[in-house]
Enzyme design. Structure first.
Site, PDB file in Angstrom:
ATOM      1  N   GLY A  11       0.793  -1.215   0.000  1.00 41.72           N
ATOM      2  CA  GLY A  11       0.000   0.000   0.000  1.00 41.72           C
ATOM      3  C   GLY A  11       0.820   1.257   0.000  1.00 41.72           C
ATOM      4  CD  GLU A  55       2.454  -9.872   3.430  1.00 42.32           C
ATOM      5  OE1 GLU A  55       2.186 -11.004   3.844  1.00 42.32           O
ATOM      6  OE2 GLU A  55       1.648  -8.929   3.536  1.00 42.32           O
ATOM      7  N   GLY A  65      -0.942 -10.656   5.690  1.00 42.58           N
ATOM      8  CA  GLY A  65       0.184 -11.124   6.487  1.00 42.58           C
ATOM      9  C   GLY A  65       0.433 -10.284   7.727  1.00 42.58           C
TER      10      GLY A  65
END
Lengths: 497, 497
Positions: free
Chosen positions: B265, B288, B382
């Site tokens: 993001g 990730e 995550g």
């Protein structure tokens, strides 16, 4: 006898009274004490400290493994010694001070405290006070009935006070496995690959010159205050057993199950006790507290090995087990709580974890700690370490409390300790909800159908039905979400009018 | 060219159209597809499946790594193909169906999905659809821009469909490290001890006879939809940098910090971007998603290595990076999400984790997922894997949203994804709250003083002051706890009158 217990002879010179040892503890210090679930805590020094504080006030940050026995937390709180308390407690007197805002309580996942100490993200431990059964030839400390955070406290502190407890059986020596993960960023895997993996030393290795005082004590551990099984706990154990037997029939588990963890307390203990009358066999535990049920399961031949961080028994079981500890020894191991509760090991071993909820909601979120969303009971303890990393995460509770005035299943929990992601199976005496692979709306249906007391079921269904009309992945009527808790406060019951 | 990419020659016979391949997918099946944060998803087969469903309706359970690009989740939801969706999504169309209760969404910690599949606690994957850049001489599948859950899906499924994407650069081969933990109860430690540890194979090892169809595609990954840094994100990055520099000065960190993780993001990306202008050096990532900022940091010489489960870039960055992938390769590794997000590895490496909050409350509980406590945005992803096991868990957000109508700091979060135990540092453009070692009442003081927009500060302080009068470890006025959310719904703003 004392010379058998203090085998590094220069330390014989360090024998002092509890008062003299306590004098090392100064106002403003952080003190790391042994003790985990009322087992193996230092007993004489904190008592002497409380006594001194009555005439010469002082305040400390008190860190332990978990809860202390012998009313120590009560005594220290009443003497206004405890300014800050980390990471767990279960004492009514201290709890009162915490909820009044007089003691700052830092409630932590039990595996994390020493990690934060080691990285200096908590203030350093100035002095460690560790109950021991012996000091080895090299000056290593042999803990008693718990390891907790004792090893790291002793390693990290500048000064160490040892309380040599002559009432703790010498046969405890050899039971402990002290392994401390190496520092990051160069940490290696923790080599525990089965509950019985021995990977460390049977004592806490510290330079003996750090030991500034040795105090002799003979005080016993407090006995556990768990209640015997009743109809409800038997029903909970029955539902869970039936469910697990079906898991075996479906081929998802063998009769050895997976290593078991059970939280402290009456219900989890009763559930484990219930495993005696099941087809399961060759069970193992990888848990934090070893309670009466652990020894009953060993005696029944069901349980072959139990790893924990402490042994906390009823008075009756203590009388039975302590003299025979040498016989139990090859079934048992005590580890630092950082290892007994380590996410790495829990996930690797694949534990079936049974912990107790204070309340849970229609989506399976669990409150383990806060009465009415605000007042601390004990603390999250190890439940988060275990539930998050479990092979299967089970939460148990009676469906009601206070003679039915409180429903343990509510529209929305007033405090969240475990989110729906970390709760697979919920069990009350009413029945069992298997939430694996279900979306929130499906979880609600299963929980309302299976876990709720009859007196609350219609009201809960009504709440859910009205919530669904507003839509959402996790439907709620937000302004009513805590109305049951408000009812309890205002009318003395959550029960619908 | 095709023969270079399909190096196990018997598989050349399996080349079929997307429609023919999609025919293997039947009503009621569970389908495991590649794809993680809009990278490396199978593209042609799901499109063909949606097309077929328009005339021949069918419903499936769709499992992936994480979110899909190319509007696939939208298209499949609109074609009513997706009955159940696991474990993450970020599509507005699918989100609408989830919140309407039309699609059952099982929102999971991203490390856990394949663990539950492997132990049959989720229904088995019938067929896997995996985007590949090549098939090796032994029939192994070389993934493209993400690994996600692809390896376990392919290993666990009966049948595998490979989408060979000719637009994905062949230089991706060698970037992947496919390691699958052994089954419990005989699992060994995962041997990852640094972000750059190579512990597995550069391809997914499956018996080639499981590959029932190969489809050729040329569709590109969707580009990331992140926004450029603005004044607020720059301020957030500034506060965090200043804090971390001070940690170095205090001796708690070196200028290499600890390996970094950053959630997907705009804000997390902007924060990492901000590290270019800092004294930090020789940084590593164990994350990730590798976003634009990862490559900017590599280009600037600040970042020496990045391990992730996917590469998700802006259109501009794709144009820059993809042709030069061979140059970046020795700085990069892509792993299964079970490994990139594994509690064991995260805790061992000691990550500094930066994730985004939707809202947080005065005690530091974080809502990452549910608007108004009920409506799902994307999923927990995550963030739980990382925040729980971090060396230091940081959550970032702007202090307000919707032109100030929403305060991101509220009396009580309307949904809890991360509890106060898992949040060390909170940052908004207003300032930074360092919550380490603080009790809830102390956390409230620091959060209200440092993170809240001026327009809401007095109201939040007033709520807290009234809550404290009722007492408790975590004081609340339960019947008002969601009043700000109710205001927003009824009056369009949380702002006090």
């Amino acid at each position: 006898m004392l010379r058998d217990r203090i085998r590094f002879k220069p330390l014989l010179d360090k024998l002092v009274s509890a008062e003299e040892a306590a004098a090392y503890i100064k106002d403003g210090m952080t003190v790391g004490m042994s003790g985990f679930t009322r087992a193996g805590e230092a007993k004489a020094v904190p008592m002497a400290l409380a006594e001194r504080a009555r005439s010469h006030p002082l305040k400390i940050t008190l860190m332990t493994g978990a809860s202390l026995g012998n009313d120590l937390d009560k005594t220290l709180a009443e003497a206004h010694v405890t300014a800050r308390r980390i990471p767990f407690q279960s004492d009514p007197g201290l709890r009162k001070a915490i909820n009044a805002g007089e003691v700052m309580f830092i409630d932590q996942h039990l595996s994390e405290t020493v990690e934060q100490l080691r990285t200096q993200q908590l203030k350093p431990v100035d002095i460690a006070v560790i109950e021991a059964v012996a000091i080895t030839e090299s000056g290593g400390i042999v803990p008693t009935t718990s390891v907790g955070n004792s090893a790291s406290f002793a390693i990290l502190a500048d000064k160490v006070i040892v309380e040599l407890n002559l009432s703790q059986p010498v046969s405890l020596e050899g039971l402990h496995d002290i392994y401390i993960p190496s520092r990051r960023p160069t940490r290696m895997p923790i080599p525990v690959v089965t509950p019985e993996s021995r990977v460390g030393l049977p004592f806490i290795p510290i330079p003996p010159e750090k030991i500034v005082a040795i105090v002799v004590s003979e005080k016993h551990d407090s006995s556990a205050s768990i209640l015997p099984p009743d109809d409800d706990t038997r029903a909970i154990a029955g539902h869970l057993t039936e469910f697990l037997v079906n898991e075996v029939k479906q081929g998802r588990l063998g009769y050895e199950l997976q290593p078991l963890q059970a939280g402290i307390g009456t219900i989890a203990n009763a559930v484990l006790h219930g495993f005696i009358d099941t087809p399961f066999h060759d069970l193992k535990m990888y848990s934090e507290v070893l309670q009466d049920s652990t020894f009953e399961l060993i005696d029944s031949g069901k349980l072959t090995f139990a790893s924990g961080s402490s042994i906390t028994l009823s008075a009756e079981m203590y009388r039975k087990v302590l003299p025979r500890l040498a016989e139990y020894k090859h079934h048992l191991m005590l580890r630092p709580q950082e290892i007994s509760n380590h996410p790495e090991v829990i996930r690797r071993l694949g534990l079936i974890c049974i912990n107790t909820a204070l309340e849970f909601d229609i989506y399976g979120n669990v409150n383990s700690t806060h009465v009415g969303g605000t007042h601390m009971m004990n603390g999250i303890g190890g439940s988060g370490d275990f539930a998050r990393n479990a092979f299967m995460s089970i939460f148990v509770t009676k469906s009601t409390a206070k003679n039915g005035a409180i429903s343990s299943v509510v529209p929305m929990v007033s405090h969240v300790d475990h989110t729906e992601h970390d709760t697979d199976i919920l069990v009350t005496e009413v029945g069992l909800a298997d939430l694996r692979g279900l979306a929130p709306r499906e979880r609600a249906a299963v929980i309302i159908a299976n876990c709720v007391d009859e007196a609350y079921r219609d009201a809960l269904q009504d709440y859910y039905d009205r919530a669904v009309k507003r839509g959402g992945h996790t439907p709620h009527v937000l302004e009513e979400a805590f109305s049951w808790h408000a009812n309890l406060r205002d009318k003395g019951t959550m029960r619908p009018a």
